[in-house]
Motif scaffolding. Sequence first.
Motif, mmCIF file in Angstrom:
data_model
loop_
_atom_site.group_PDB
_atom_site.id
_atom_site.type_symbol
_atom_site.label_atom_id
_atom_site.label_comp_id
_atom_site.label_asym_id
_atom_site.label_seq_id
_atom_site.Cartn_x
_atom_site.Cartn_y
_atom_site.Cartn_z
ATOM 1 N N LYS A 1 58.604 47.046 92.773
ATOM 2 C CA LYS A 1 59.703 47.002 93.752
ATOM 3 C C LYS A 1 60.967 47.616 93.130
ATOM 4 C CE LYS A 1 59.448 42.471 94.493
ATOM 5 N NZ LYS A 1 58.257 42.150 93.698
ATOM 6 N N LEU A 2 61.824 48.136 93.989
ATOM 7 C CA LEU A 2 63.092 48.707 93.537
ATOM 8 C C LEU A 2 64.236 47.983 94.234
ATOM 9 C CD1 LEU A 2 64.931 50.882 92.225
ATOM 10 C CD2 LEU A 2 64.439 52.319 94.212
ATOM 11 N N TYR A 3 65.125 47.431 93.429
ATOM 12 C CA TYR A 3 66.317 46.753 93.945
ATOM 13 C C TYR A 3 67.544 47.594 93.635
ATOM 14 C CZ TYR A 3 63.293 42.643 94.034
ATOM 15 O OH TYR A 3 62.269 41.777 94.280
ATOM 16 N N ASN A 4 68.528 47.525 94.508
ATOM 17 C CA ASN A 4 69.824 48.121 94.210
ATOM 18 C C ASN A 4 70.888 47.045 94.388
ATOM 19 O OD1 ASN A 4 72.061 49.681 93.813
ATOM 20 N ND2 ASN A 4 71.791 50.970 95.621
ATOM 21 N N TYR A 5 71.478 46.610 93.271
ATOM 22 C CA TYR A 5 72.597 45.654 93.305
ATOM 23 C C TYR A 5 73.838 46.517 93.506
ATOM 24 C CZ TYR A 5 75.931 42.231 91.330
ATOM 25 O OH TYR A 5 76.987 41.377 91.108
ATOM 26 N N ILE B 1 70.934 54.539 100.541
ATOM 27 C CA ILE B 1 70.585 55.434 101.660
ATOM 28 C C ILE B 1 69.885 56.687 101.129
ATOM 29 C CG2 ILE B 1 71.579 56.933 103.468
ATOM 30 C CD1 ILE B 1 73.429 54.647 104.215
ATOM 31 N N ALA B 2 70.367 57.214 100.002
ATOM 32 C CA ALA B 2 69.705 58.388 99.413
ATOM 33 C C ALA B 2 68.271 58.054 99.003
ATOM 34 C CB ALA B 2 70.499 58.897 98.213
ATOM 35 N N LEU B 3 68.091 56.891 98.405
ATOM 36 C CA LEU B 3 66.729 56.475 98.018
ATOM 37 C C LEU B 3 65.836 56.362 99.243
ATOM 38 C CD1 LEU B 3 67.616 53.858 95.305
ATOM 39 C CD2 LEU B 3 65.825 55.579 95.040
ATOM 40 N N ALA B 4 66.364 55.729 100.293
ATOM 41 C CA ALA B 4 65.558 55.527 101.506
ATOM 42 C C ALA B 4 65.252 56.861 102.183
ATOM 43 C CB ALA B 4 66.285 54.595 102.463
ATOM 44 N N ARG B 5 66.266 57.726 102.301
ATOM 45 C CA ARG B 5 66.026 59.028 102.962
ATOM 46 C C ARG B 5 65.063 59.861 102.126
ATOM 47 N NH1 ARG B 5 71.976 59.949 105.483
ATOM 48 N NH2 ARG B 5 71.636 58.516 107.217
ATOM 49 N N ALA B 6 65.081 59.653 100.809
ATOM 50 C CA ALA B 6 64.147 60.389 99.948
ATOM 51 C C ALA B 6 62.724 59.856 100.089
ATOM 52 C CB ALA B 6 64.601 60.293 98.492
ATOM 53 N N GLY B 7 62.595 58.626 100.643
ATOM 54 C CA GLY B 7 61.254 58.086 100.887
ATOM 55 C C GLY B 7 60.938 56.813 100.140
ATOM 56 N N ASN B 8 61.953 56.149 99.565
ATOM 57 C CA ASN B 8 61.685 54.945 98.789
ATOM 58 C C ASN B 8 61.954 53.669 99.587
ATOM 59 O OD1 ASN B 8 61.642 53.044 96.461
ATOM 60 N ND2 ASN B 8 61.638 54.978 95.361
ATOM 61 N N ASN B 9 61.212 52.610 99.245
ATOM 62 C CA ASN B 9 61.506 51.292 99.820
ATOM 63 C C ASN B 9 62.484 50.595 98.888
ATOM 64 O OD1 ASN B 9 59.649 51.498 101.957
ATOM 65 N ND2 ASN B 9 57.993 51.054 100.515
ATOM 66 N N MET C 1 65.864 59.308 91.350
ATOM 67 C CA MET C 1 65.038 58.114 91.116
ATOM 68 C C MET C 1 63.769 58.126 91.951
ATOM 69 S SD MET C 1 67.365 54.886 90.218
ATOM 70 C CE MET C 1 65.894 54.009 89.706
ATOM 71 N N GLN C 2 63.899 58.559 93.210
ATOM 72 C CA GLN C 2 62.699 58.625 94.063
ATOM 73 C C GLN C 2 61.678 59.594 93.458
ATOM 74 O OE1 GLN C 2 60.833 57.615 96.306
ATOM 75 N NE2 GLN C 2 59.695 59.392 97.037
ATOM 76 N N ALA C 3 62.158 60.753 92.991
ATOM 77 C CA ALA C 3 61.248 61.749 92.409
ATOM 78 C C ALA C 3 60.615 61.197 91.133
ATOM 79 C CB ALA C 3 62.009 63.040 92.130
ATOM 80 N N MET C 4 61.415 60.529 90.322
ATOM 81 C CA MET C 4 60.909 59.959 89.067
ATOM 82 C C MET C 4 59.852 58.883 89.340
ATOM 83 S SD MET C 4 63.010 57.651 86.381
ATOM 84 C CE MET C 4 62.907 56.262 87.518
ATOM 85 N N LEU C 5 60.140 57.996 90.310
ATOM 86 C CA LEU C 5 59.191 56.919 90.615
ATOM 87 C C LEU C 5 57.931 57.461 91.278
ATOM 88 C CD1 LEU C 5 61.781 54.227 91.781
ATOM 89 C CD2 LEU C 5 60.517 54.279 89.623
#
Length: 302
Positions: free
Chosen positions: A2-6, A45-53, A255-259
């Motif tokens: 899972k990925l959290y963003n504080y 938002i960038a993570l989500a638009r890139a495709g991450n949960n 981060m999305q690309a790395m994950l």
Amino acid sequence: MKLYNYGSINIDHVYRVPHLVQPGETLASSTYQKLLGGKGVNQSIALARAGNNVIHIGRHHIADEIMVQSMHDAGVDMSQLEAIDVPSGHAVIQVDDNAENAIVLYAGANHSFTPEELSGLLETANSGDWLLLQNECSCTAEMIATVVSKGLHVAFNPAPMDDSVKTLPLDKLSLLFVNQVEVLQLLGADTQMEPEPNWLAAQLQEHLPHTKVVVTLGAQGARYFYQGESVFVAAQKVEAVDTTGAGDTFIGYYMQAMLSGLSVEDCLRRASLASALCVQKAGASVSIPLAAEVDQLSGELA
Ligand code: RIB
């Protein structure tokens, strides 16, 4: 995993001005917009638009429920968002005709977190999960210590930089995103210097041997450093309208690309393309591109 963003949640008040206001000057703006922003929100938002949960941990005022809906619309998991009776964080942003900005921040609800609450916020997190954070919420040091002790990987963007960042356990981070001035500040070097990549690589190997460091270089591009090695990718040359949120877009897409398991070079390239699209539109969160737009640009350049 899972990925959290504080992450911070701000209401951005954006003023278009001919130049950034000078001391003692009163300056008329040609436009005004009230938008959802904050480095935390933008990066989620960038993570989500890139495709991450991404699960966003953050707080805002109860009256701003409608403003934060755009996080939901972008695909951010808002199950750990709290509406409280404290004013939301906000930012007063000037954007000038050269696409440069100047930002005044008020922390508000972003600083309502206390050390005692942090473990509870991460109840569902497990060893091996990731936590991303910036420097706009309270308890940054305690949050890093808490997640490291739980075995999470930590990615940190120390913006906005202040003296407290130097006292943080940066060697415990898995990933650090900084711009050139920030990395020089962290190394205690002259922030006016133009560091040679080899010098920077050696310094980072000495000071942060276990941390992968991505240095964003604005219109030049970005460089990754780890254990004495470095990888550089040049930025796309574009006509910038507003650079606000470009760094946040870069971080989310990197981060999305790395994950997803992409090579460092491909992560840098994808993040740079996303930032190039972001700066061509006004606003922060509203200018973060969709993955399909980044795919299209990537295809056009191939
Ligand atoms: O990085 C851009 C962001 O910085 C803005 O959205 C503003 O809220 C500030 O946090």
